[in-house]
Design a protein around this motif. Structure first.
Motif, PDB file in Angstrom:
ATOM      1  N   TYR A  37       3.303   5.416   0.028  1.00 12.15           N
ATOM      2  CA  TYR A  37       3.980   5.223  -1.500  1.00 12.15           C
ATOM      3  C   TYR A  37       5.575   4.962  -1.267  1.00 12.15           C
ATOM      4  CZ  TYR A  37      -0.846   5.270  -3.142  1.00 12.15           C
ATOM      5  OH  TYR A  37      -2.481   5.535  -2.947  1.00 12.15           O
ATOM      6  N   SER A  39       8.244   2.593  -1.469  1.00 16.32           N
ATOM      7  CA  SER A  39       9.057   1.014  -2.160  1.00 16.32           C
ATOM      8  C   SER A  39      10.260   0.941  -2.269  1.00 16.32           C
ATOM      9  CB  SER A  39       8.212   1.217  -4.432  1.00 16.32           C
ATOM     10  OG  SER A  39       6.908   2.179  -3.551  1.00 16.32           O
ATOM     11  N   TYR A  41      13.258  -1.732  -4.367  1.00 18.34           N
ATOM     12  CA  TYR A  41      13.866  -2.466  -5.948  1.00 18.34           C
ATOM     13  C   TYR A  41      15.147  -2.644  -5.644  1.00 18.34           C
ATOM     14  CZ  TYR A  41       9.823   0.930  -7.466  1.00 18.34           C
ATOM     15  OH  TYR A  41       9.060   1.189  -7.065  1.00 18.34           O
ATOM     16  N   LEU A  51      10.755  -4.946  -8.311  1.00 19.37           N
ATOM     17  CA  LEU A  51       9.889  -4.133  -7.056  1.00 19.37           C
ATOM     18  C   LEU A  51       9.805  -5.361  -6.203  1.00 19.37           C
ATOM     19  CD1 LEU A  51       8.808  -2.582  -5.765  1.00 19.37           C
ATOM     20  CD2 LEU A  51       5.877  -3.839  -6.618  1.00 19.37           C
ATOM     21  N   TYR A  54       6.047  -2.186  -1.840  1.00 19.34           N
ATOM     22  CA  TYR A  54       5.399  -1.305  -1.760  1.00 19.34           C
ATOM     23  C   TYR A  54       4.384  -0.832  -1.218  1.00 19.34           C
ATOM     24  CZ  TYR A  54       1.261  -4.696  -2.975  1.00 19.34           C
ATOM     25  OH  TYR A  54       0.643  -5.412  -2.729  1.00 19.34           O
ATOM     26  N   LYS A  55       4.735   0.629  -0.960  1.00 21.82           N
ATOM     27  CA  LYS A  55       3.113   1.021   0.525  1.00 21.82           C
ATOM     28  C   LYS A  55       3.955   0.640   1.768  1.00 21.82           C
ATOM     29  CE  LYS A  55      -0.589  -0.079  -0.574  1.00 21.82           C
ATOM     30  NZ  LYS A  55      -2.388   0.036  -0.365  1.00 21.82           N
ATOM     31  N   GLY A  96       6.736   7.385  -4.408  1.00 25.77           N
ATOM     32  CA  GLY A  96       5.905   7.705  -5.333  1.00 25.77           C
ATOM     33  C   GLY A  96       4.174   8.827  -4.956  1.00 25.77           C
TER      34      GLY A  96
ATOM     35  N   LEU B  45      18.788   5.522 -10.767  1.00 31.53           N
ATOM     36  CA  LEU B  45      17.022   5.612 -11.204  1.00 31.53           C
ATOM     37  C   LEU B  45      16.010   7.302 -11.321  1.00 31.53           C
ATOM     38  CD1 LEU B  45      15.379   2.642  -9.437  1.00 31.53           C
ATOM     39  CD2 LEU B  45      17.205   2.619 -12.131  1.00 31.53           C
ATOM     40  N   ARG B  99       3.016   0.847 -13.858  1.00 28.39           N
ATOM     41  CA  ARG B  99       2.667   1.306 -12.746  1.00 28.39           C
ATOM     42  C   ARG B  99       2.095   1.438 -12.246  1.00 28.39           C
ATOM     43  NH1 ARG B  99       5.089   6.643 -11.731  1.00 28.39           N
ATOM     44  NH2 ARG B  99       4.290   8.038  -9.742  1.00 28.39           N
ATOM     45  N   TYR B 102      -1.031   2.801  -9.318  1.00 27.98           N
ATOM     46  CA  TYR B 102      -0.545   4.661  -9.850  1.00 27.98           C
ATOM     47  C   TYR B 102       0.242   5.268  -8.965  1.00 27.98           C
ATOM     48  CZ  TYR B 102      -5.304   4.468 -10.897  1.00 27.98           C
ATOM     49  OH  TYR B 102      -6.875   4.320 -11.315  1.00 27.98           O
ATOM     50  N   ASN B 103       1.144   4.347  -7.801  1.00 27.14           N
ATOM     51  CA  ASN B 103       2.211   5.192  -7.398  1.00 27.14           C
ATOM     52  C   ASN B 103       3.880   4.076  -7.217  1.00 27.14           C
ATOM     53  OD1 ASN B 103      -0.144   5.692  -6.292  1.00 27.14           O
ATOM     54  ND2 ASN B 103       1.268   7.668  -6.074  1.00 27.14           N
ATOM     55  N   TRP B 104       3.734   2.898  -8.582  1.00 28.88           N
ATOM     56  CA  TRP B 104       5.388   2.308  -8.069  1.00 28.88           C
ATOM     57  C   TRP B 104       5.290   1.544  -8.979  1.00 28.88           C
ATOM     58  CZ3 TRP B 104       1.033   1.513  -4.489  1.00 28.88           C
ATOM     59  CH2 TRP B 104      -0.520  -0.040  -5.137  1.00 28.88           C
ATOM     60  N   PHE B 105       6.373   1.121  -9.497  1.00 30.61           N
ATOM     61  CA  PHE B 105       6.356   0.803 -10.565  1.00 30.61           C
ATOM     62  C   PHE B 105       6.911  -0.989 -10.333  1.00 30.61           C
ATOM     63  CE2 PHE B 105       7.214   4.550 -12.050  1.00 30.61           C
ATOM     64  CZ  PHE B 105       8.106   5.373 -11.229  1.00 30.61           C
ATOM     65  N   ALA B 106       5.621  -1.926 -10.855  1.00 35.78           N
ATOM     66  CA  ALA B 106       5.654  -3.087 -10.314  1.00 35.78           C
ATOM     67  C   ALA B 106       6.650  -4.243 -11.570  1.00 35.78           C
ATOM     68  CB  ALA B 106       4.122  -4.005 -10.890  1.00 35.78           C
ATOM     69  N   TRP B 108       9.032  -4.067 -15.200  1.00 39.00           N
ATOM     70  CA  TRP B 108       9.877  -3.556 -15.568  1.00 39.00           C
ATOM     71  C   TRP B 108      10.292  -4.959 -16.860  1.00 39.00           C
ATOM     72  CZ3 TRP B 108      13.185   1.463 -13.715  1.00 39.00           C
ATOM     73  CH2 TRP B 108      12.774   1.549 -11.912  1.00 39.00           C
TER      74      TRP B 108
END
Lengths: 112, 118
Positions: A37, A39, A41, A51, A54-55, A96, B45, B99, B102-106, B108
């Motif tokens: 996890y 990511s 940004y 974003l 991710y992954k 994450g 952040l 979120r 469960y594991n990244w912030f898509a 904001w």
């Protein structure tokens, strides 16, 4: 806590050029479920973060294929090709895999 | 279109309390974990809190544990952050985030500024 270390702190690029940003974690980001996890940004000037990836290598909806992520374990890279003016800002990596979520300190991408 | 709109920020004295709100729209709010992430002026952040879909599970970093409480009202598609015993180091822009996985912030929000000062 997992410490995320980004390099470089800042980067100057010419429009149309290519850049790479490195992100290293203090522990492996491989989750018990086998996923990683990590990511990426981008925070453009005066805006909220958005974003990109991710992954490790999955581009988020609407993100240009000029952005690509790679890496595994503790070492990760974001590559931006054919840099455009709208790509400028601060890039953050984030993990994450384990609580607490943590972020790198950021890499500022500026025009040369 | 996913929208997250924070409110409730402002100037507050050290030791006092403040409650932030986040109004969500454009998606089925009850299906997603939600979170708060903050950014001190000119800094990076920092994750502040996460809440599960039902609200039964909450997670905090040590820096705010015992002082901050995240909650949600799925009927109102709203997320909250109750902040007590505020300190000067809590001064930051607070972002509401969805979120994903469960594991990244898509997604904001635009953020709300909290300034803790006498």
């Amino acid at each position: 806590d997992v410490v995320m270390t980004q390099t470089p702190v800042s980067l100057s690029v010419s429009l149309g050029g290519q850049v790479s940003i490195s992100c290293r974690s203090s522990q492996s980001l491989v989750h018990n479920n086998g996923n990683t996890y990590l990511s990426w940004y981008l925070q453009k000037p005066g805006q909220s973060p958005q974003l990109l990836i991710y992954k490790v290598s999955n581009r988020f909806s609407g993100i240009s294929d000029r952005f690509s992520g790679s890496g595994s374990g503790t070492d990760f890279t974001l590559k931006i090709s054919r840099v455009e003016p709208d790509d400028l800002g601060v890039y953050y990596c984030g993990q994450g895999t384990q609580y607490p979520d943590t972020f790198g300190a950021g890499t500022k991408l500026e025009l040369k | 279109e996913v929208q997250l709109v924070e409110s409730g920020g402002g100037l507050v004295q050290p030791g006092r309390s403040l409650k932030l709100s986040c109004a969500a729209s454009g998606f089925t709010f009850s299906n997603y974990y939600m979170a708060w992430v903050r950014q001190a002026p000119k800094k990076g952040l920092e994750w502040v809190a996460t809440i599960s879909t039902s609200g039964s599970r909450t997670y905090y970093p040590d820096s705010v544990k015992g002082r901050f409480t995240i909650s949600r009202d799925n009927a109102k598609s709203s997320l909250y952050l109750q902040m007590n015993s505020l300190k000067s180091e809590d001064t930051a822009t607070y972002y509401c985030a969805r979120r994903d996985g469960y594991n990244w912030f898509a997604y904001w929000g635009q953020g709300t500024l909290v300034t803790v000062s006498s």
